[in-house]
Write a protein that holds these residues in place. Sequence first.
Motif, short mmCIF file in Angstrom:
data_model
loop_
_atom_site.label_atom_id
_atom_site.label_comp_id
_atom_site.label_asym_id
_atom_site.label_seq_id
_atom_site.Cartn_x
_atom_site.Cartn_y
_atom_site.Cartn_z
N PHE A 1 0.80 -1.23 0.00
CA PHE A 1 0.00 0.00 0.00
C PHE A 1 0.84 1.29 0.00
CE2 PHE A 1 -2.40 -3.26 2.33
CZ PHE A 1 -3.53 -3.35 1.53
N LYS A 2 2.08 1.28 0.51
CA LYS A 2 2.81 2.53 0.75
C LYS A 2 4.16 2.58 0.03
CE LYS A 2 0.07 4.61 3.78
NZ LYS A 2 -0.48 5.97 3.59
N TRP A 3 4.36 1.74 -1.01
CA TRP A 3 5.68 1.76 -1.64
C TRP A 3 5.96 3.08 -2.35
CZ3 TRP A 3 6.18 2.33 -6.91
CH2 TRP A 3 5.01 2.16 -7.67
N GLN A 4 4.89 3.70 -2.92
CA GLN A 4 5.10 5.00 -3.57
C GLN A 4 5.49 6.08 -2.56
OE1 GLN A 4 1.33 5.57 -5.54
NE2 GLN A 4 2.00 4.49 -7.40
N SER A 5 4.81 6.07 -1.41
CA SER A 5 5.16 7.03 -0.36
C SER A 5 6.57 6.79 0.16
CB SER A 5 4.16 6.93 0.80
OG SER A 5 2.84 7.19 0.34
N MET A 6 6.95 5.50 0.24
CA MET A 6 8.30 5.16 0.69
C MET A 6 9.36 5.72 -0.25
SD MET A 6 9.74 3.23 3.15
CE MET A 6 11.24 2.30 3.50
N LEU A 7 9.14 5.53 -1.54
CA LEU A 7 10.09 6.04 -2.52
C LEU A 7 10.11 7.56 -2.53
CD1 LEU A 7 9.46 3.59 -5.53
CD2 LEU A 7 11.37 3.60 -3.90
N ALA A 8 8.93 8.18 -2.40
CA ALA A 8 8.87 9.65 -2.38
C ALA A 8 9.63 10.21 -1.19
CB ALA A 8 7.43 10.12 -2.35
N ALA A 9 9.47 9.57 -0.01
CA ALA A 9 10.19 10.04 1.18
C ALA A 9 11.70 9.92 1.00
CB ALA A 9 9.72 9.26 2.40
N ALA A 10 12.13 8.75 0.44
CA ALA A 10 13.57 8.57 0.23
C ALA A 10 14.11 9.57 -0.78
CB ALA A 10 13.84 7.14 -0.22
N PHE B 1 10.95 12.22 8.75
CA PHE B 1 9.82 13.16 8.71
C PHE B 1 8.82 12.78 7.62
CE2 PHE B 1 7.96 16.92 6.68
CZ PHE B 1 7.21 17.43 7.73
N PHE B 2 9.32 12.50 6.42
CA PHE B 2 8.41 12.19 5.32
C PHE B 2 7.78 10.81 5.48
CE2 PHE B 2 10.80 15.57 3.05
CZ PHE B 2 9.70 16.35 2.70
N LEU B 3 8.52 9.86 6.05
CA LEU B 3 7.90 8.56 6.33
C LEU B 3 6.76 8.69 7.32
CD1 LEU B 3 11.01 6.19 6.55
CD2 LEU B 3 9.34 6.32 4.70
N ASP B 4 6.98 9.50 8.33
CA ASP B 4 5.92 9.73 9.31
C ASP B 4 4.78 10.56 8.71
OD1 ASP B 4 5.04 9.57 12.18
OD2 ASP B 4 5.15 11.75 11.97
N TYR B 5 5.14 11.54 7.86
CA TYR B 5 4.12 12.40 7.25
C TYR B 5 3.20 11.61 6.32
CZ TYR B 5 2.12 16.21 4.50
OH TYR B 5 1.25 17.06 3.87
N PHE B 6 3.78 10.68 5.58
CA PHE B 6 2.98 9.87 4.65
C PHE B 6 2.36 8.65 5.33
CE2 PHE B 6 6.03 11.63 1.32
CZ PHE B 6 5.10 12.56 0.87
N LYS B 7 2.43 8.57 6.67
CA LYS B 7 1.82 7.47 7.44
C LYS B 7 2.41 6.12 7.04
CE LYS B 7 -0.94 10.56 9.19
NZ LYS B 7 -0.69 11.08 10.56
N VAL B 8 3.69 6.08 6.77
CA VAL B 8 4.34 4.81 6.42
C VAL B 8 4.74 4.04 7.67
CG1 VAL B 8 6.29 3.78 5.20
CG2 VAL B 8 5.14 5.77 4.24
N LEU B 9 5.05 4.75 8.75
CA LEU B 9 5.59 4.12 9.95
C LEU B 9 4.48 3.80 10.94
CD1 LEU B 9 8.71 6.39 10.54
CD2 LEU B 9 8.62 4.18 9.39
#
Length: 820
Positions: free
Chosen positions: A210-219, A279-287
């Motif tokens: 569900f969150k691979w796009q958010s993961m890549l965006a954060a990285a 910050f971005f991982l937490d912002y995108f609700k990945v963690l």
Amino acid sequence: MISSFRQFILALALFFIVAMQMQPTSAQTPAQPAAPVVTSGIVAEQRPVIDDLKKQISAYQQKFKDKADADAALADLRLDLEGTAKKLLEIGVSFRPRLTEINSRLEQLGQPPAQGQPAEAQIVTDERTRLTTEKAEINAVLGETEDQLIAVNKMVDAIGDARRELFANTLSQRVDINYSLGSEVADAYGRELQTMNQRISSWWRFVIAFKWQSMLAAAAMAAVAALVLLIGGQRALGHLYLRDASVDAPSYLSRLAVAFWSTLMRSLTVVVFLATTYFFLDYFKVLRADIASLFYTLFSVIGIVYFVHALAQAVICPGAPNWRLVRVAPRPGRILMVLITATATITGLDYLADTINQIATSPLSLTVAKSLFATILVGLLIFSIALLKPLEDQETGKVKPWPKTIRFSLYVIALVPVVAALLGYIGLARFVSQQVVINGAVVVTMYLGFLTARAVSDENALSGTVFGRAIQTRFGMDETTLDQLGLVASIVIYVFVLLLGIPVILLLWGFQWSEMTAWFLNVAIGFQIGSVNISLVAIAIGILLFALFYAFTRWFQGWLDTKVMARGKLDSGVRNSIRTAVGYLGLGVAGVIGISAAGINLSSLALVAGGLSLGIGFGMQAIVSNFVSGLILLAERPFKVGDWIETAGVGGIVKKISVRATEVETFQRQSIIIPNSSFINGNVGNWTHRNKLGRVEIPVGVSYKSDPKRVYDVLMEIARSQPLVLKNPEPFIAFKALTSSTMDFELRVHLADLSNSGTVQNDIRFAIIDRFAEEGIEIPYPARDVKLNLEEADVLIEALTSRIKAEIAADTKKPKPKSE
């Protein structure tokens, strides 16, 4: 107990007031209807606020019971309670104006008439009753507010005691170590690995699904932020921390600057990357909550280990020996850097293991085993550092061990966590090992910063660096200006190191970020010293406003002088007076604005000025007199810059008029500083007050053999022939006197510019000599007739003859020198 006593007093006061109103008097008229009871407006306004604060305090009490074993939660709770206490104090202060009004009005109404006295008007009785009731109601609310404030202060003290007890328990708690539980620890460790594997696997499957796009965006965003800092830092500050391979023997300041800034910039790049990623991982609700704490600790460990490694590499510099700060041999230097990095890594892994213990709810035996292993390993690594022989002899080049003091200190630091861990004091051992590694790195970095600041402040130190040479080339500064810039840079570096290092050390010692933020705000916004409120922010704003308005004043002076007054064809004296007046006015306004913005009460300054006026009147009388005289000179303008004046035997050109003194340059190019009071109290001659028109007089004496009319005509021709002499008024020849040997004339001519008088007088005198020679007019010497009385000439001659004979006889009696 205090609250019950206050309630008892309040009830007694209310009973007494009601009883007084109900008591009949013989002098009063038949009973009137009682005045209606009116609730105080300010009480009705503040009652909802007080009720809300009481609910918050109750919630805080419950939270304190639930979080009594969490230091961070207790620190946040203390800040909340301090904010509540501040609100309660503000409520109490808000009642003061109304209480003052009530007391003042009750004093005006006076006491009720005694028995047997004439009755007072019913409206007065009703007003007194209403004011007394309102006062009692306000006092009751104040007592309630004070009770809540006491409860809050008690809770704040209890939180402080609880936090100190937590810290003490962490260091003093002893755990019984049973070395026979090795199999149990191994089983617990296997279960912990299995638990963490399940948690991380489930989270990773969720991310992939569900969150691979958010993961890549954060990285990607984190990488971009780190690259921007890295590339931008190299472009803007690369000359500060990049080593110049062409420099064989860099200065100590250059080595210090490279070590400090390279450590800071490299570590900051990694920290920005890790912080932005989190910050971005937490912002995108990945963690997830458990994964978030794991990532936070892991990223913190990576940042700390990289910082220690970068610091060790900057100081030891095994790949570039000419840039090292300590004379460490290359091979031992590499070993030393590996040992320091390994020590930081083990300490960081201990942090990470503690977080894993909390996530996996590991048993106590496994937690103790991990901490025991980590602390013993850290102690052994520090012991290895102490045994190393890294230093290089400057003369022979041979390696030698640490100095005895450093080696002994390292032995002690290595043994303390090992011994504490073996005795069961795991908390103390972990605290010592962690503080040694992390605080040591921070302190070393701060020390490098202080050394850099001290080296920068040395005379002509900045000119020997790449940064100094770049500034000198870019802005064309001379060595003096660059040296002063080095002093400013030194102060900035000191402040920067303190502001960066002290919060980090406090965080490592267990203080919470929220606490430090509150301290900073209290210091910055304002704190009390006696009755004086000092605010660093207000002082900084005041200084900034003063500097800005003063800079605006200087700009306005230049603009007014060059753009306005120059076009108006005003002379330089008027322009200087206006410019000076505007400058002093702007300085005064800037001072008032800065003082007001800094929060300093101008009325207090007025009182201080009034108190000092007597001392100023006596001790600084001359200075004040000169100051006032300067203002009068600028206002009345009896002379201006460029005028030719004479006063008290001094003559010259006015160069500068200030409020204290005036600078006059004589014709011998000597600058004389004359106090302004001398011009006000004495006579001043101004040759060029309104214009430069003036008259020159040249005295001429001729012999009685000359024809005076011819002399008159010749002098008139000479005067009219001069090009700088005005035709109107025309020259004038005055026949002034008949002396014993000459007839005296005076040649008077007018000049348009009196500054040319020297040239004109020379030309006229040369012309007079030439024409008088042509005309045969004699300029006689002074003549004097001497008459001698010769009646006693014989006696005088006889006396002179006798004296000469006596001198000759004396000379003949002297012995002659023997010949060789």
